[in-house]
Design a protein around this motif. Structure first.
Motif, PDB file in Angstrom:
ATOM      1  N   THR A   1      -6.280  -4.001 -28.677  1.00  0.00           N
ATOM      2  CA  THR A   1      -6.429  -3.931 -27.248  1.00  0.00           C
ATOM      3  C   THR A   1      -7.779  -3.399 -26.887  1.00  0.00           C
ATOM      4  O   THR A   1      -8.534  -3.069 -27.926  1.00  0.00           O
ATOM      5  N   ARG A   2      -8.311  -3.905 -25.993  1.00  0.00           N
ATOM      6  CA  ARG A   2      -9.449  -3.336 -25.423  1.00  0.00           C
ATOM      7  C   ARG A   2      -9.297  -2.862 -23.758  1.00  0.00           C
ATOM      8  O   ARG A   2      -8.748  -3.489 -23.058  1.00  0.00           O
ATOM      9  N   SER A   3     -10.051  -1.907 -23.555  1.00  0.00           N
ATOM     10  CA  SER A   3      -9.986  -1.207 -22.130  1.00  0.00           C
ATOM     11  C   SER A   3     -11.438  -0.882 -21.676  1.00  0.00           C
ATOM     12  O   SER A   3     -12.269  -0.266 -22.573  1.00  0.00           O
ATOM     13  N   TYR A   4     -11.620  -1.116 -20.236  1.00  0.00           N
ATOM     14  CA  TYR A   4     -12.908  -0.327 -20.062  1.00  0.00           C
ATOM     15  C   TYR A   4     -12.456   0.272 -18.700  1.00  0.00           C
ATOM     16  O   TYR A   4     -11.598  -0.045 -17.773  1.00  0.00           O
ATOM     17  N   GLY A   5     -13.387   1.298 -18.375  1.00  0.00           N
ATOM     18  CA  GLY A   5     -13.320   2.085 -17.026  1.00  0.00           C
ATOM     19  C   GLY A   5     -14.536   2.203 -16.505  1.00  0.00           C
ATOM     20  O   GLY A   5     -15.673   2.913 -17.241  1.00  0.00           O
ATOM     21  N   LEU A   6     -14.834   2.137 -15.187  1.00  0.00           N
ATOM     22  CA  LEU A   6     -16.020   2.225 -14.301  1.00  0.00           C
ATOM     23  C   LEU A   6     -15.595   3.092 -13.318  1.00  0.00           C
ATOM     24  O   LEU A   6     -14.521   3.103 -12.589  1.00  0.00           O
ATOM     25  N   TYR A   7     -16.637   4.260 -13.400  1.00  0.00           N
ATOM     26  CA  TYR A   7     -16.136   5.132 -12.254  1.00  0.00           C
ATOM     27  C   TYR A   7     -17.415   5.938 -11.420  1.00  0.00           C
ATOM     28  O   TYR A   7     -18.538   5.929 -12.262  1.00  0.00           O
ATOM     29  N   ILE A   8     -16.977   6.404 -10.250  1.00  0.00           N
ATOM     30  CA  ILE A   8     -18.121   6.960  -9.563  1.00  0.00           C
ATOM     31  C   ILE A   8     -17.458   8.052  -8.571  1.00  0.00           C
ATOM     32  O   ILE A   8     -16.451   7.811  -8.045  1.00  0.00           O
ATOM     33  N   GLN A   9     -18.073   9.155  -8.536  1.00  0.00           N
ATOM     34  CA  GLN A   9     -17.707  10.330  -7.635  1.00  0.00           C
ATOM     35  C   GLN A   9     -18.664  11.138  -7.183  1.00  0.00           C
ATOM     36  O   GLN A   9     -19.841  11.208  -7.950  1.00  0.00           O
ATOM     37  N   ASN A  10     -18.655  11.623  -6.126  1.00  0.00           N
ATOM     38  CA  ASN A  10     -19.751  12.569  -5.268  1.00  0.00           C
ATOM     39  C   ASN A  10     -18.871  13.758  -4.818  1.00  0.00           C
ATOM     40  O   ASN A  10     -17.651  13.853  -4.163  1.00  0.00           O
ATOM     41  N   ASP A  11     -19.554  14.878  -5.233  1.00  0.00           N
ATOM     42  CA  ASP A  11     -19.522  15.950  -4.643  1.00  0.00           C
ATOM     43  C   ASP A  11     -20.247  16.388  -3.590  1.00  0.00           C
ATOM     44  O   ASP A  11     -21.465  16.552  -3.579  1.00  0.00           O
ATOM     45  N   HIS A  12     -19.802  16.582  -2.241  1.00  0.00           N
ATOM     46  CA  HIS A  12     -20.633  16.967  -1.103  1.00  0.00           C
ATOM     47  C   HIS A  12     -20.172  18.255  -0.479  1.00  0.00           C
ATOM     48  O   HIS A  12     -18.948  18.518  -0.187  1.00  0.00           O
TER      49      HIS A  12
ATOM     50  N   TRP B   1     -17.011  24.682   3.015  1.00  0.00           N
ATOM     51  CA  TRP B   1     -16.143  23.442   2.665  1.00  0.00           C
ATOM     52  C   TRP B   1     -16.940  22.638   1.921  1.00  0.00           C
ATOM     53  O   TRP B   1     -18.112  22.297   1.811  1.00  0.00           O
ATOM     54  N   SER B   2     -16.152  21.845   0.787  1.00  0.00           N
ATOM     55  CA  SER B   2     -16.737  20.841  -0.016  1.00  0.00           C
ATOM     56  C   SER B   2     -15.521  19.915  -0.293  1.00  0.00           C
ATOM     57  O   SER B   2     -14.582  20.292  -0.059  1.00  0.00           O
ATOM     58  N   ILE B   3     -16.097  18.645  -0.438  1.00  0.00           N
ATOM     59  CA  ILE B   3     -15.277  17.438  -0.729  1.00  0.00           C
ATOM     60  C   ILE B   3     -15.516  16.731  -1.968  1.00  0.00           C
ATOM     61  O   ILE B   3     -16.792  16.465  -2.232  1.00  0.00           O
ATOM     62  N   LEU B   4     -14.758  16.488  -2.961  1.00  0.00           N
ATOM     63  CA  LEU B   4     -14.845  15.679  -3.942  1.00  0.00           C
ATOM     64  C   LEU B   4     -14.160  14.344  -3.922  1.00  0.00           C
ATOM     65  O   LEU B   4     -13.123  14.162  -3.692  1.00  0.00           O
ATOM     66  N   SER B   5     -14.898  13.209  -3.911  1.00  0.00           N
ATOM     67  CA  SER B   5     -14.325  11.809  -3.821  1.00  0.00           C
ATOM     68  C   SER B   5     -14.887  11.055  -4.630  1.00  0.00           C
ATOM     69  O   SER B   5     -15.969  11.099  -4.980  1.00  0.00           O
ATOM     70  N   GLY B   6     -14.196  10.102  -5.154  1.00  0.00           N
ATOM     71  CA  GLY B   6     -14.312   8.916  -6.257  1.00  0.00           C
ATOM     72  C   GLY B   6     -13.501   7.778  -6.600  1.00  0.00           C
ATOM     73  O   GLY B   6     -12.406   8.065  -5.971  1.00  0.00           O
ATOM     74  N   ILE B   7     -13.604   7.034  -7.147  1.00  0.00           N
ATOM     75  CA  ILE B   7     -13.027   5.922  -7.630  1.00  0.00           C
ATOM     76  C   ILE B   7     -12.995   5.293  -8.946  1.00  0.00           C
ATOM     77  O   ILE B   7     -14.296   5.540  -9.474  1.00  0.00           O
TER      78      ILE B   7
END
Length: 413
Positions: free
Chosen positions: A99-110, A116-122
């Protein structure tokens, strides 16, 4: 017996906020076998396997209110299991998988403001199984070859935090996760005096949606208390089916058994609800302590393979987990004493395995571990650990290790 080499290389560029890691877990041999004292017949199975992993992560301060992190993770697994006759060395059966797997991710802490703060990513995950086959007896013409297949998933995440004052804050989050089945579950069955487990080459990844809400409070300068509630919805649940697959007669250690077949399947849906409590207290400059407790209620909601399992507690999920520890740190010395409790787990889908203190049981247990570390300089240290300090006897399918010792030397360069 097992022979395993572990390689790890880590790079951390603090000036440019880049982290890179490369690793190889190379299991040269992972074997088990039996031989009859009556006639000398027996078999030996070996499952050598490798796991390569690569990670790279970069952090960027977009503005004085936005910190972004993005990265890539890559993993490659390979396994080749064989079973030989000990008398003449003849190959009985074998299986192979990759098996092989890869993951790409990005997130931003505003940070909106001081409160107040919000952390969002995918995250995007892609998983593929390939070059996989199973030869179930000595006749190579009966080898089953499986076509390559893949699956992928987008997993978003969002978390909101509100700072009530300098001592307390509230937070809530929602997200998805993706978990692929292991090669061992797909292409490596097992047999013992207690059970017979088939491989299942057709397993699919499991996905989870999770929601949590929590509160953290600081009391003075020395104590922090946190409480969190979470809820998980699981789809394509990776679940061990233990009924309805028929019986099989087989030989282990010279004895013949007839057991119900079992195998891991994608059964349906399940939910878990839990509460976590976390306490940290600094006694003085040298001494500190911590305690945490988790209560979780799990349930199989729908099970396409076995309706009798619906409404039961999920297998291998404890209801109570508790840890209590004390830490001492002074100069170059650091020591830790930790007690850990875990309640009983069920291995049977109908929760019928209530026996304790016997082979195949998953007992409740409380064990104490001790660790002492001396830092010779900023790059090197030596540690001595005693696990299961009071030599507690308990079963987690097999009889677990009693008191054991480990000496570790670390050098960083």
């Amino acid at each position: 017996g097992k022979t395993q080499n572990i390689y790890a290389l880590n790079y951390n560029d603090k000036d440019n906020d880049i982290k890179i890691s490369l690793g190889l877990l190379d299991t040269k041999h992972n074997w088990s076998g039996w031989i009859s004292p009556v006639n000398g017949k027996g078999t030996k199975s070996d499952t050598p396997n490798k796991r390569w992993n690569f990670n790279i992560q970069k952090s960027v301060d977009l503005t004085n209110k936005d910190e972004m992190v993005f990265g890539l993770q890559y993993t490659k697994d390979s396994m080749h299991k064989t079973e030989h006759n000990l008398v003449n060395g003849e190959l009985n059966k074998q299986s192979k998988g990759n098996t092989r797997s890869y993951g790409l991710y990005i997130q931003n802490d505003h940070k909106f403001d001081n409160k107040w703060s919000i952390l969002s990513g995918i995250r995007y995950d892609n998983w593929k199984v390939y070059d996989s086959w199973m030869q179930l007896d000595k006749d190579k013409s009966k080898t089953i070859y499986y076509p390559a297949r893949s699956d992928s998933s987008f997993s978003p995440k969002i978390a909101l935090q509100y700072k009530i004052d300098d001592e307390s804050n509230l937070f809530t989050s929602w997200g998805k996760a993706f978990a692929a089945p292991t090669l061992q579950k797909m292409f490596s069955g097992s047999a013992s005096s207690a059970s017979y487990t088939e491989a299942n080459p057709n397993l699919n990844p499991q996905t989870v949606k999770t929601v949590e809400i929590g509160y953290k409070k600081k009391f003075g300068e020395s104590t922090i208390l946190g409480v969190t509630y979470y809820h998980n919805d699981i789809n394509d649940l990776l679940y061990t089916r233990k009924t309805g697959l028929g019986k099989i007669t087989y030989t282990v250690n010279g004895s013949t058994y007839t057991k119900d077949k079992q195998r891991v399947e994608n059964a349906g849906t399940a939910t878990t609800n839990g509460i976590e409590l976390d306490l940290n207290h600094k006694i003085n400059d040298q001494w500190s302590m911590f305690a945490n407790y988790m209560y979780q209620q799990s349930k199989i909601d729908k099970c396409s393979t076995n309706g009798a399992a619906e409404g039961k507690i999920m297998t291998y999920v404890p209801k109570h987990v508790f840890n209590l520890g004390v830490d001492y740190s002074a100069g170059k010395w650091n020591s830790e004493l930790v007690g850990s409790y875990q309640s009983k787990m069920y291995a049977q889908d109908n929760n019928s395995d209530t026996a304790k203190g016997v082979y195949t049981a998953y007992d409740p247990y409380f064990v104490v571990d001790f660790n002492l570390t001396y830092s010779m300089d900023k790059n090197s240290s030596i540690s001595f650990a005693v696990n299961n300090l009071f030599d507690k006897e308990y079963y987690s399918y097999n009889l677990c290790e009693g008191r054991n010792y480990m000496l570790t030397v670390d050098y960083n360069f």
